[in-house]
Write an enzyme that holds these catalytic residues in place. Structure first.
Site, PDB file in Angstrom:
ATOM      1  N   ASP A   1     -73.517 -62.267  36.273  1.00 22.86           N
ATOM      2  CA  ASP A   1     -73.820 -61.141  35.399  1.00 22.86           C
ATOM      3  C   ASP A   1     -75.290 -61.272  35.016  1.00 22.86           C
ATOM      4  O   ASP A   1     -75.684 -62.211  34.318  1.00 22.86           O
ATOM      5  CB  ASP A   1     -72.933 -61.202  34.157  1.00 22.86           C
ATOM      6  CG  ASP A   1     -73.151 -60.033  33.210  1.00 22.86           C
ATOM      7  OD1 ASP A   1     -74.188 -59.336  33.339  1.00 22.86           O
ATOM      8  OD2 ASP A   1     -72.295 -59.807  32.328  1.00 22.86           O
TER       9      ASP A   1
ATOM     10  N   ILE B   1     -75.159 -48.961  47.853  1.00 23.44           N
ATOM     11  CA  ILE B   1     -76.504 -49.209  48.377  1.00 23.44           C
ATOM     12  C   ILE B   1     -76.750 -50.700  48.567  1.00 23.44           C
ATOM     13  O   ILE B   1     -77.303 -51.129  49.580  1.00 23.44           O
ATOM     14  CB  ILE B   1     -77.554 -48.598  47.428  1.00 23.44           C
ATOM     15  CG1 ILE B   1     -77.454 -47.072  47.433  1.00 23.44           C
ATOM     16  CG2 ILE B   1     -78.961 -49.028  47.817  1.00 23.44           C
ATOM     17  CD1 ILE B   1     -78.284 -46.390  46.344  1.00 23.44           C
TER      18      ILE B   1
ATOM     19  N   ARG C   1     -70.645 -58.808  39.999  1.00 25.33           N
ATOM     20  CA  ARG C   1     -70.207 -59.104  38.638  1.00 25.33           C
ATOM     21  C   ARG C   1     -68.697 -59.170  38.505  1.00 25.33           C
ATOM     22  O   ARG C   1     -68.158 -59.938  37.721  1.00 25.33           O
ATOM     23  CB  ARG C   1     -70.780 -58.060  37.666  1.00 25.33           C
ATOM     24  CG  ARG C   1     -70.596 -58.430  36.209  1.00 25.33           C
ATOM     25  CD  ARG C   1     -71.304 -57.460  35.298  1.00 25.33           C
ATOM     26  NE  ARG C   1     -70.796 -56.096  35.443  1.00 25.33           N
ATOM     27  CZ  ARG C   1     -71.150 -55.094  34.652  1.00 25.33           C
ATOM     28  NH1 ARG C   1     -72.026 -55.292  33.691  1.00 25.33           N
ATOM     29  NH2 ARG C   1     -70.648 -53.885  34.854  1.00 25.33           N
TER      30      ARG C   1
ATOM     31  N   TYR D   1     -80.360 -44.172  31.329  1.00 27.18           N
ATOM     32  CA  TYR D   1     -80.515 -44.543  32.742  1.00 27.18           C
ATOM     33  C   TYR D   1     -81.921 -44.202  33.240  1.00 27.18           C
ATOM     34  O   TYR D   1     -82.578 -45.018  33.888  1.00 27.18           O
ATOM     35  CB  TYR D   1     -79.466 -43.804  33.569  1.00 27.18           C
ATOM     36  CG  TYR D   1     -79.463 -44.139  35.047  1.00 27.18           C
ATOM     37  CD1 TYR D   1     -78.932 -45.353  35.496  1.00 27.18           C
ATOM     38  CD2 TYR D   1     -79.973 -43.245  35.989  1.00 27.18           C
ATOM     39  CE1 TYR D   1     -78.918 -45.659  36.843  1.00 27.18           C
ATOM     40  CE2 TYR D   1     -79.956 -43.547  37.341  1.00 27.18           C
ATOM     41  CZ  TYR D   1     -79.436 -44.757  37.767  1.00 27.18           C
ATOM     42  OH  TYR D   1     -79.426 -45.058  39.105  1.00 27.18           O
TER      43      TYR D   1
ATOM     44  N   GLY E   1     -77.181 -52.393  38.782  1.00 27.10           N
ATOM     45  CA  GLY E   1     -77.411 -51.457  37.694  1.00 27.10           C
ATOM     46  C   GLY E   1     -76.123 -50.793  37.247  1.00 27.10           C
ATOM     47  O   GLY E   1     -75.117 -50.812  37.958  1.00 27.10           O
TER      48      GLY E   1
ATOM     49  N   ASN F   1     -72.429 -55.981  46.389  1.00 25.50           N
ATOM     50  CA  ASN F   1     -71.027 -55.939  46.826  1.00 25.50           C
ATOM     51  C   ASN F   1     -70.521 -54.538  47.153  1.00 25.50           C
ATOM     52  O   ASN F   1     -69.429 -54.380  47.683  1.00 25.50           O
ATOM     53  CB  ASN F   1     -70.122 -56.565  45.749  1.00 25.50           C
ATOM     54  CG  ASN F   1     -70.284 -55.916  44.392  1.00 25.50           C
ATOM     55  OD1 ASN F   1     -71.412 -55.666  43.952  1.00 25.50           O
ATOM     56  ND2 ASN F   1     -69.187 -55.658  43.713  1.00 25.50           N
TER      57      ASN F   1
END
Length: 239
Positions: free
Chosen positions: A53, A14, A34, A145, A82, A11
């Site tokens: 989700d 990237i 989400r 991360y 992510g 949405n």
């Protein structure tokens, strides 16, 4: 031939560029989001927005059922969704660490495992995982991360060996710093400092990442699997 394509986290940023690239090529594109509202730009291209989700296995299952009903089994999966929760190690809570791993790594496991069902039946498939240069280089304040994004490489390469005989390829794209809403929130000084580290002296455009993803999902890349393709302006070279 129009394929059934799923882009997670499609949405914005990237993911949105990737979804648009496949839709422009004539594929049937579904994407998960989400929160918030689906972007009008993708609605105009006929893309299917599915609220999901990926930390919830039941929501993942329902998302796939909706996509399969409308577009058929997923033939190309781009696992892009992510999150970040940056913090120095001494201040990072176990919840901050677990949440990032659960979304970025375990969430990818959930969507890949579910897509695999249809790909095994068809004896073909393309899976592209969106990692990050940070997963290769590391970065202070991003241990959670970096760990999650590095894990995607081992995950993809293991599955490339496991499922290569079924004509299913698994590849990883590792973007560097990309010009998105997230990076635009940085100060001018921070942005300048980042660019100074990049040999090409600029940020990537989301469309440049999307082009690499589309290539890996194409017939031209049929003999490429287990690869890590950097789209980072040279920032991570040698890693």
């Amino acid at each position: 031939m129009s394929r059934s394509v799923l882009v997670t986290g499609g949405n914005r940023g990237i993911g949105l560029a990737i979804a648009r690239a496949f839709a422009d090529a004539g594929d049937k594109v579904a994407y998960t989001y989400r929160s918030g509202e689906p972007p009008q730009a993708l609605a105009e291209l006929g893309c299917l927005a599915v609220k999901c989700d990926i930390t919830d296995s039941e929501q993942v299952e329902q998302a796939y059922k909706e996509i399969e009903e409308k577009h058929g089994p997923v033939e190309v999966l781009v696992a892009n969704a992510g999150i970040t929760r940056d913090q120095l190690l001494m201040r990072m809570s176990e919840e901050d660490f677990s949440a990032v791993l659960d979304t970025n790594l375990t969430g990818t496991f959930r969507v890949v495992k579910r897509a695999n069902r249809g790909m095994l039946r068809a004896r073909r498939g393309r899976v592209v995982l969106i990692s990050s240069v940070i997963g290769l280089l590391g970065q202070a304040g991003q241990a959670n991360y970096a760990a999650s994004k590095a894990g995607l490489v081992g995950f993809a390469r293991s599955l490339a060996r496991e499922l290569g005989s079924r004509n299913i390829t698994f590849n990883v794209v590792a973007p560097g710093f990309v010009d998105t809403d997230m990076t635009r929130e940085l100060s001018e000084e921070q942005r300048k400092g980042i660019v100074e580290q990049v040999p090409l002296k600029r940020y990537a455009q989301p469309e440049e990442v999307a082009s690499a993803v589309r290539f890996l999902a194409s017939d031209d890349a049929a003999y490429i699997t287990g690869a890590v393709i950097p789209v980072d302006g040279g920032l991570g070279m040698g890693h």
